[in-house]
Design a protein around this motif. Structure first.
Motif, mmCIF file in Angstrom:
data_model
loop_
_atom_site.group_PDB
_atom_site.id
_atom_site.type_symbol
_atom_site.label_atom_id
_atom_site.label_comp_id
_atom_site.label_asym_id
_atom_site.label_seq_id
_atom_site.Cartn_x
_atom_site.Cartn_y
_atom_site.Cartn_z
ATOM 1 N N ILE A 48 11.257 3.831 -3.555
ATOM 2 C CA ILE A 48 10.902 2.425 -3.764
ATOM 3 C C ILE A 48 11.143 1.615 -2.496
ATOM 4 O O ILE A 48 10.337 0.741 -2.143
ATOM 5 N N ASP A 49 12.229 1.910 -1.773
ATOM 6 C CA ASP A 49 12.489 1.198 -0.519
ATOM 7 C C ASP A 49 11.374 1.445 0.495
ATOM 8 O O ASP A 49 10.910 0.517 1.167
ATOM 9 N N LYS A 50 10.946 2.687 0.622
ATOM 10 C CA LYS A 50 9.864 3.012 1.553
ATOM 11 C C LYS A 50 8.561 2.340 1.147
ATOM 12 O O LYS A 50 7.849 1.774 1.989
ATOM 13 N N LEU A 51 8.240 2.402 -0.128
ATOM 14 C CA LEU A 51 7.003 1.782 -0.604
ATOM 15 C C LEU A 51 7.051 0.266 -0.441
ATOM 16 O O LEU A 51 6.032 -0.358 -0.123
ATOM 17 N N ASP A 52 8.213 -0.318 -0.657
ATOM 18 C CA ASP A 52 8.367 -1.758 -0.516
ATOM 19 C C ASP A 52 8.059 -2.195 0.912
ATOM 20 O O ASP A 52 7.322 -3.166 1.123
ATOM 21 N N ARG A 53 8.590 -1.483 1.886
ATOM 22 C CA ARG A 53 8.312 -1.816 3.284
ATOM 23 C C ARG A 53 6.825 -1.676 3.598
ATOM 24 O O ARG A 53 6.239 -2.520 4.282
ATOM 25 N N GLN A 54 6.197 -0.613 3.094
ATOM 26 C CA GLN A 54 4.782 -0.392 3.376
ATOM 27 C C GLN A 54 3.901 -1.445 2.702
ATOM 28 O O GLN A 54 2.913 -1.900 3.282
ATOM 29 N N VAL A 55 4.251 -1.840 1.488
ATOM 30 C CA VAL A 55 3.459 -2.843 0.774
ATOM 31 C C VAL A 55 3.578 -4.207 1.461
ATOM 32 O O VAL A 55 2.583 -4.921 1.613
ATOM 33 N N ILE A 56 4.773 -4.558 1.897
ATOM 34 C CA ILE A 56 4.950 -5.827 2.609
ATOM 35 C C ILE A 56 4.171 -5.814 3.916
ATOM 36 O O ILE A 56 3.517 -6.805 4.280
ATOM 37 N N LYS A 57 4.192 -4.689 4.616
ATOM 38 C CA LYS A 57 3.427 -4.561 5.863
ATOM 39 C C LYS A 57 1.933 -4.705 5.592
ATOM 40 O O LYS A 57 1.216 -5.377 6.342
ATOM 41 N N HIS A 58 1.446 -4.083 4.515
ATOM 42 C CA HIS A 58 0.033 -4.193 4.152
ATOM 43 C C HIS A 58 -0.333 -5.629 3.797
ATOM 44 O O HIS A 58 -1.393 -6.125 4.187
ATOM 45 N N LYS A 59 0.550 -6.305 3.087
ATOM 46 C CA LYS A 59 0.301 -7.688 2.687
ATOM 47 C C LYS A 59 0.215 -8.594 3.903
ATOM 48 O O LYS A 59 -0.659 -9.455 4.007
ATOM 49 N N GLU A 60 1.145 -8.406 4.860
ATOM 50 C CA GLU A 60 1.135 -9.220 6.075
ATOM 51 C C GLU A 60 -0.117 -8.933 6.901
ATOM 52 O O GLU A 60 -0.705 -9.855 7.474
ATOM 53 N N LYS A 61 -0.524 -7.680 6.957
ATOM 54 C CA LYS A 61 -1.708 -7.317 7.721
ATOM 55 C C LYS A 61 -2.963 -7.932 7.104
ATOM 56 O O LYS A 61 -3.829 -8.428 7.806
ATOM 57 N N SER A 62 -3.052 -7.914 5.785
ATOM 58 C CA SER A 62 -4.230 -8.496 5.129
ATOM 59 C C SER A 62 -4.228 -10.016 5.228
ATOM 60 O O SER A 62 -5.282 -10.643 5.216
#
Length: 95
Positions: free
Chosen positions: A78-92
């Motif tokens: 969940i920690d790894k996915l959380d970082r990736q989802v936040i990164k994707h959100k910022e990129k979009s």
């Protein structure tokens, strides 16, 4: 968000399913465009593995984590996915 939970060499108990559901609610708070999640829990001798694939709007995110305890492996996942989802959100957001 639909969560598909699969176990390899593991019986998926109600408590394990509830734990995964509550942890993925954390991701849904950060990014609500998650359509489908496929989680695979696996046991190999001593190591407990947790893998997940998230289908986001326009992208797919994959992560895995290993630990001696299944609940700790899910926490790491969940920690790894959380970082990736936040990164994707910022990129979009930038586009």
């Amino acid at each position: 968000m639909q969560i598909n939970l699969t176990g390899h060499h593991v019986d998926i108990t109600d408590s394990l399913r509830a734990y995964v559901d509550t942890k993925f609610e954390k991701l849904e708070r950060h990014f609500d465009h998650i359509s489908n999640v496929h989680v695979v829990l696996n046991v190999e001798k001593i190591k407990q593995k947790a893998e997940a694939t998230l289908h986001l709007k326009g992208d797919v995110v994959h992560a895995n984590a290993e630990h001696n305890d299944m609940y700790a492996a899910i926490d790491g996942l969940i920690d790894k996915l959380d970082r990736q989802v936040i990164k994707h959100k910022e990129k979009s957001k930038r586009h």
